[in-house]
Write a protein that holds these residues in place. Structure first.
Motif, PDB file in Angstrom:
ATOM      1  N   SER A 190       0.855  -1.188   0.000  1.00  0.00           N
ATOM      2  CA  SER A 190       0.000   0.000   0.000  1.00  0.00           C
ATOM      3  C   SER A 190       0.887   1.233   0.000  1.00  0.00           C
ATOM      4  CB  SER A 190      -0.952   0.007   1.195  1.00  0.00           C
ATOM      5  OG  SER A 190      -0.240   0.080   2.403  1.00  0.00           O
ATOM      6  N   TYR A 191       0.353   2.316  -0.583  1.00  0.00           N
ATOM      7  CA  TYR A 191       1.090   3.556  -0.750  1.00  0.00           C
ATOM      8  C   TYR A 191       0.216   4.717  -0.280  1.00  0.00           C
ATOM      9  CZ  TYR A 191       3.547   0.390  -3.897  1.00  0.00           C
ATOM     10  OH  TYR A 191       4.208  -0.683  -4.432  1.00  0.00           O
ATOM     11  N   GLN A 192       0.707   5.478   0.675  1.00  0.00           N
ATOM     12  CA  GLN A 192      -0.024   6.585   1.284  1.00  0.00           C
ATOM     13  C   GLN A 192       0.317   7.904   0.610  1.00  0.00           C
ATOM     14  OE1 GLN A 192      -2.133   6.490   4.238  1.00  0.00           O
ATOM     15  NE2 GLN A 192      -2.611   8.464   3.337  1.00  0.00           N
ATOM     16  N   PHE A 193      -0.688   8.745   0.390  1.00  0.00           N
ATOM     17  CA  PHE A 193      -0.503  10.082  -0.149  1.00  0.00           C
ATOM     18  C   PHE A 193      -1.150  11.087   0.799  1.00  0.00           C
ATOM     19  CE2 PHE A 193      -0.124   7.243  -3.651  1.00  0.00           C
ATOM     20  CZ  PHE A 193       0.812   7.811  -4.489  1.00  0.00           C
ATOM     21  N   LEU A 194      -0.388  12.093   1.179  1.00  0.00           N
ATOM     22  CA  LEU A 194      -0.894  13.189   1.991  1.00  0.00           C
ATOM     23  C   LEU A 194      -0.729  14.449   1.158  1.00  0.00           C
ATOM     24  CD1 LEU A 194       0.899  12.169   5.298  1.00  0.00           C
ATOM     25  CD2 LEU A 194      -1.490  11.743   4.689  1.00  0.00           C
ATOM     26  N   VAL A 195      -1.836  14.991   0.690  1.00  0.00           N
ATOM     27  CA  VAL A 195      -1.827  16.168  -0.172  1.00  0.00           C
ATOM     28  C   VAL A 195      -2.569  17.274   0.579  1.00  0.00           C
ATOM     29  CG1 VAL A 195      -2.446  17.122  -2.417  1.00  0.00           C
ATOM     30  CG2 VAL A 195      -1.798  14.708  -2.230  1.00  0.00           C
ATOM     31  N   GLY A 196      -1.799  18.224   1.117  1.00  0.00           N
ATOM     32  CA  GLY A 196      -2.412  19.231   1.973  1.00  0.00           C
ATOM     33  C   GLY A 196      -3.032  18.541   3.175  1.00  0.00           C
ATOM     34  N   ASP A 197      -4.331  18.749   3.368  1.00  0.00           N
ATOM     35  CA  ASP A 197      -5.060  18.137   4.484  1.00  0.00           C
ATOM     36  C   ASP A 197      -5.767  16.841   4.091  1.00  0.00           C
ATOM     37  OD1 ASP A 197      -4.328  20.242   6.148  1.00  0.00           O
ATOM     38  OD2 ASP A 197      -6.132  21.404   5.677  1.00  0.00           O
ATOM     39  N   VAL A 198      -5.569  16.391   2.876  1.00  0.00           N
ATOM     40  CA  VAL A 198      -6.273  15.212   2.363  1.00  0.00           C
ATOM     41  C   VAL A 198      -5.357  13.994   2.372  1.00  0.00           C
ATOM     42  CG1 VAL A 198      -7.437  14.231   0.339  1.00  0.00           C
ATOM     43  CG2 VAL A 198      -7.732  16.656   0.893  1.00  0.00           C
ATOM     44  N   ALA A 199      -5.896  12.883   2.873  1.00  0.00           N
ATOM     45  CA  ALA A 199      -5.156  11.613   2.877  1.00  0.00           C
ATOM     46  C   ALA A 199      -5.917  10.598   2.011  1.00  0.00           C
ATOM     47  CB  ALA A 199      -5.017  11.080   4.294  1.00  0.00           C
ATOM     48  N   PHE A 200      -5.167   9.902   1.165  1.00  0.00           N
ATOM     49  CA  PHE A 200      -5.716   8.783   0.404  1.00  0.00           C
ATOM     50  C   PHE A 200      -4.596   7.792   0.176  1.00  0.00           C
ATOM     51  CE2 PHE A 200      -4.310  11.884  -2.705  1.00  0.00           C
ATOM     52  CZ  PHE A 200      -3.704  11.140  -3.701  1.00  0.00           C
ATOM     53  N   HIS A 201      -4.954   6.586  -0.233  1.00  0.00           N
ATOM     54  CA  HIS A 201      -3.928   5.580  -0.476  1.00  0.00           C
ATOM     55  C   HIS A 201      -4.367   4.604  -1.555  1.00  0.00           C
ATOM     56  CE1 HIS A 201      -6.458   3.572   2.565  1.00  0.00           C
ATOM     57  NE2 HIS A 201      -5.997   2.436   2.091  1.00  0.00           N
ATOM     58  N   PHE A 202      -3.363   3.961  -2.124  1.00  0.00           N
ATOM     59  CA  PHE A 202      -3.569   2.900  -3.094  1.00  0.00           C
ATOM     60  C   PHE A 202      -3.157   1.587  -2.458  1.00  0.00           C
ATOM     61  CE2 PHE A 202      -2.857   6.538  -5.866  1.00  0.00           C
ATOM     62  CZ  PHE A 202      -3.814   6.353  -6.854  1.00  0.00           C
ATOM     63  N   THR A 203      -3.921   0.549  -2.723  1.00  0.00           N
ATOM     64  CA  THR A 203      -3.465  -0.791  -2.391  1.00  0.00           C
ATOM     65  C   THR A 203      -3.223  -1.507  -3.724  1.00  0.00           C
ATOM     66  OG1 THR A 203      -5.751  -1.584  -2.208  1.00  0.00           O
ATOM     67  CG2 THR A 203      -4.624  -0.980  -0.164  1.00  0.00           C
ATOM     68  N   VAL A 204      -2.104  -2.161  -3.798  1.00  0.00           N
ATOM     69  CA  VAL A 204      -1.727  -2.922  -4.985  1.00  0.00           C
ATOM     70  C   VAL A 204      -1.637  -4.374  -4.558  1.00  0.00           C
ATOM     71  CG1 VAL A 204       0.092  -3.297  -6.691  1.00  0.00           C
ATOM     72  CG2 VAL A 204      -0.459  -0.970  -5.948  1.00  0.00           C
ATOM     73  N   ASP A 205      -2.376  -5.219  -5.259  1.00  0.00           N
ATOM     74  CA  ASP A 205      -2.385  -6.641  -4.918  1.00  0.00           C
ATOM     75  C   ASP A 205      -2.315  -7.466  -6.199  1.00  0.00           C
ATOM     76  OD1 ASP A 205      -2.481  -8.966  -3.404  1.00  0.00           O
ATOM     77  OD2 ASP A 205      -4.668  -8.943  -3.260  1.00  0.00           O
ATOM     78  N   HIS A 206      -1.090  -7.761  -6.601  1.00  0.00           N
ATOM     79  CA  HIS A 206      -0.827  -8.613  -7.766  1.00  0.00           C
ATOM     80  C   HIS A 206      -1.585  -8.150  -9.013  1.00  0.00           C
ATOM     81  CE1 HIS A 206       1.523 -11.181  -5.207  1.00  0.00           C
ATOM     82  NE2 HIS A 206       0.536 -11.143  -4.337  1.00  0.00           N
ATOM     83  N   GLY A 207      -1.412  -6.867  -9.357  1.00  0.00           N
ATOM     84  CA  GLY A 207      -2.011  -6.317 -10.564  1.00  0.00           C
ATOM     85  C   GLY A 207      -3.306  -5.573 -10.330  1.00  0.00           C
ATOM     86  N   SER A 208      -3.964  -5.841  -9.229  1.00  0.00           N
ATOM     87  CA  SER A 208      -5.176  -5.101  -8.870  1.00  0.00           C
ATOM     88  C   SER A 208      -4.763  -3.833  -8.131  1.00  0.00           C
ATOM     89  CB  SER A 208      -6.065  -5.969  -7.973  1.00  0.00           C
ATOM     90  OG  SER A 208      -7.128  -5.200  -7.457  1.00  0.00           O
ATOM     91  N   ILE A 209      -5.311  -2.692  -8.545  1.00  0.00           N
ATOM     92  CA  ILE A 209      -4.959  -1.412  -7.933  1.00  0.00           C
ATOM     93  C   ILE A 209      -6.243  -0.729  -7.490  1.00  0.00           C
ATOM     94  CG2 ILE A 209      -3.860   0.823  -8.287  1.00  0.00           C
ATOM     95  CD1 ILE A 209      -2.235  -0.604 -10.570  1.00  0.00           C
ATOM     96  N   GLN A 210      -6.336  -0.475  -6.198  1.00  0.00           N
ATOM     97  CA  GLN A 210      -7.532   0.130  -5.626  1.00  0.00           C
ATOM     98  C   GLN A 210      -7.180   1.446  -4.944  1.00  0.00           C
ATOM     99  OE1 GLN A 210     -10.697  -1.322  -5.779  1.00  0.00           O
ATOM    100  NE2 GLN A 210      -9.717  -2.800  -7.143  1.00  0.00           N
ATOM    101  N   LEU A 211      -8.020   2.444  -5.137  1.00  0.00           N
ATOM    102  CA  LEU A 211      -7.867   3.746  -4.494  1.00  0.00           C
ATOM    103  C   LEU A 211      -8.801   3.792  -3.289  1.00  0.00           C
ATOM    104  CD1 LEU A 211      -6.900   6.736  -4.460  1.00  0.00           C
ATOM    105  CD2 LEU A 211      -8.815   7.223  -5.996  1.00  0.00           C
ATOM    106  N   HIS A 212      -8.297   4.321  -2.160  1.00  0.00           N
ATOM    107  CA  HIS A 212      -9.086   4.411  -0.929  1.00  0.00           C
ATOM    108  C   HIS A 212      -8.918   5.795  -0.306  1.00  0.00           C
ATOM    109  CE1 HIS A 212      -9.262  -0.013  -0.971  1.00  0.00           C
ATOM    110  NE2 HIS A 212      -7.982   0.049  -1.277  1.00  0.00           N
ATOM    111  N   ASP A 213      -9.981   6.299   0.296  1.00  0.00           N
ATOM    112  CA  ASP A 213      -9.889   7.521   1.089  1.00  0.00           C
ATOM    113  C   ASP A 213      -9.220   7.197   2.417  1.00  0.00           C
ATOM    114  OD1 ASP A 213     -11.192   9.228  -0.705  1.00  0.00           O
ATOM    115  OD2 ASP A 213     -13.162   8.694   0.081  1.00  0.00           O
ATOM    116  N   GLY A 214      -8.593   8.198   3.004  1.00  0.00           N
ATOM    117  CA  GLY A 214      -8.027   8.050   4.339  1.00  0.00           C
ATOM    118  C   GLY A 214      -6.635   7.445   4.341  1.00  0.00           C
TER     119      GLY A 214
END
Length: 109
Positions: A16-40
């Motif tokens: 998983s990869y976390q992004f903090l952009v200003g006051d906003v947090a989101f992250h990606f989970t990568v699972d063997h080719g599947s890529i999902q975007l999540h809030d928080g």
């Protein structure tokens, strides 16, 4: 971003990869080719990118590179170095633009 990410580059990765952009947090989970975007926040991310909204927009639009943003201290990248390299390959601007172009061309046909 998740829709245009390089799934081939993500094929053998589970992180998983976390992004903090200003006051906003989101992250990606990568699972063997599947890529999902999540809030928080991610649980135990391999890499964290922290930046402001303007720098994020400049990176996304291609005005600046990740390397130049990091060199200017406008972007902080922390975590595992190899994971950071994998993330940059998965979210490669060149690959994303090629994918978008192919999708647009396919829609016109």
């Amino acid at each position: 971003m998740a829709g245009l990410a390089d799934r081939e580059a993500a094929k053998d990765i589970s992180e998983s990869y976390q992004f903090l952009v200003g006051d906003v947090a989101f992250h990606f989970t990568v699972d063997h080719g599947s890529i999902q975007l999540h809030d928080g926040s991610a649980r135990d991310p391999a890499v964290i990118w922290s930046t402001d909204e303007e720098t994020w927009a400049d990176i996304a639009s291609g005005k600046i590179t990740v390397s130049s943003a990091t060199a200017r201290d406008a972007l902080a990248v922390t975590g595992d170095r190899q994971s950071a390299k994998r993330l940059r390959k998965i979210l490669s601007r060149t690959a994303m633009l090629a994918q978008a172009k192919a999708s647009a061309h396919g829609a016109r046909s």
